[in-house]
Design an enzyme around this catalytic site. Sequence first.
Site, PDB file in Angstrom:
ATOM      1  N   SER A  39       0.831  -1.200   0.000  1.00 39.62           N
ATOM      2  CA  SER A  39       0.000   0.000   0.000  1.00 39.62           C
ATOM      3  C   SER A  39       0.870   1.256   0.000  1.00 39.62           C
ATOM      4  O   SER A  39       1.711   1.413  -0.882  1.00 39.62           O
ATOM      5  CB  SER A  39      -0.958  -0.040   1.192  1.00 39.62           C
ATOM      6  OG  SER A  39      -2.028   0.852   1.030  1.00 39.62           O
ATOM      7  N   ASP A 185      -6.116  -3.678  -2.129  1.00 40.24           N
ATOM      8  CA  ASP A 185      -4.994  -3.319  -1.270  1.00 40.24           C
ATOM      9  C   ASP A 185      -4.272  -4.538  -0.700  1.00 40.24           C
ATOM     10  O   ASP A 185      -4.898  -5.465  -0.188  1.00 40.24           O
ATOM     11  CB  ASP A 185      -5.516  -2.456  -0.115  1.00 40.24           C
ATOM     12  CG  ASP A 185      -4.422  -1.722   0.612  1.00 40.24           C
ATOM     13  OD1 ASP A 185      -3.660  -2.376   1.338  1.00 40.24           O
ATOM     14  OD2 ASP A 185      -4.333  -0.488   0.462  1.00 40.24           O
TER      15      ASP A 185
END
Length: 297
Positions: A39, A185
Amino acid sequence: MLKVDGVFAGGGIKAFSFVGVMRALSQRNIEFERLAGTSAGSIVASLIKAGYTSEEISHIFDQLDLKELLDTTNDQWIFRFYRWIRLYRSLGIYKGNNLVEWMDHLLKQKGISTFGDLPPGSLKMVASDVTNGEILVIPDDLPKYGIIPETFPVAQGIRMSCGLPFFFEPYRLIDNKGKESLIVDGGVLSNFPMWLFMKEAKTKLTRPVLGFRLTPPANKIQAREANNAFTLLQAMFDTMRNAHDQRYISKTHAKNIVFIPVNDISTTQFSISEKDKNELMEIGEKSTLKFLKNWTY
């Protein structure tokens, strides 16, 4: 000059503290050879591997208007209504195009476009393939989708790793047979992928591996309360993000991890003030300098 491999955890806006980390490492003449991130950690890892110095990264983040990374409209009333329609139809409020354009521009400033422009194996990032139910390591796992890793844009890899569920639309990865996989993610399955390098370290002599995690050590984390449906869902999501990685944070590995206590800032607080930005950077720098005083390798 000490060469190390580095792993940066996810954490959204909290990643401003990584600017302080870079300042501290620069003071101690420590440089990275290989990098991995999830991320927001993939953003920092990519900028470092592209050749940005700690001063340049500090300038980039200091000048960054976070709201510019979101796909918005001028009419905020219409947008508030429209985003819920998008969430239902597209599985996310924002497309993420601005994020890709921003990263692509920064990387190209250093002559980096695809993973083929970097030394093999020098940059890895983690995403979550929810269609196939597995962790996706970019660029290593791209051949499974019929994609040649060296031709894949680094900015697109970052977009996949940063696809916070419901906030950004899932990335639709199309393989060479036309099959679509939804990618979100990396923090959903592995928010701190130190395991990428630690497995290798067990089998042969390598550089030290330093990890940077945006949370206090496990023995200082308060127990989660789940007294209603919302808090239960939040606790479940936090568990999914951290349980896999926690297995690798044994006493042996913890000595190589810088824990940065930044729990008071929301992951998606894109309206963060300059004061909070500076505080995050300061926490990152102080935490890293304190760690390095007693670190042995």
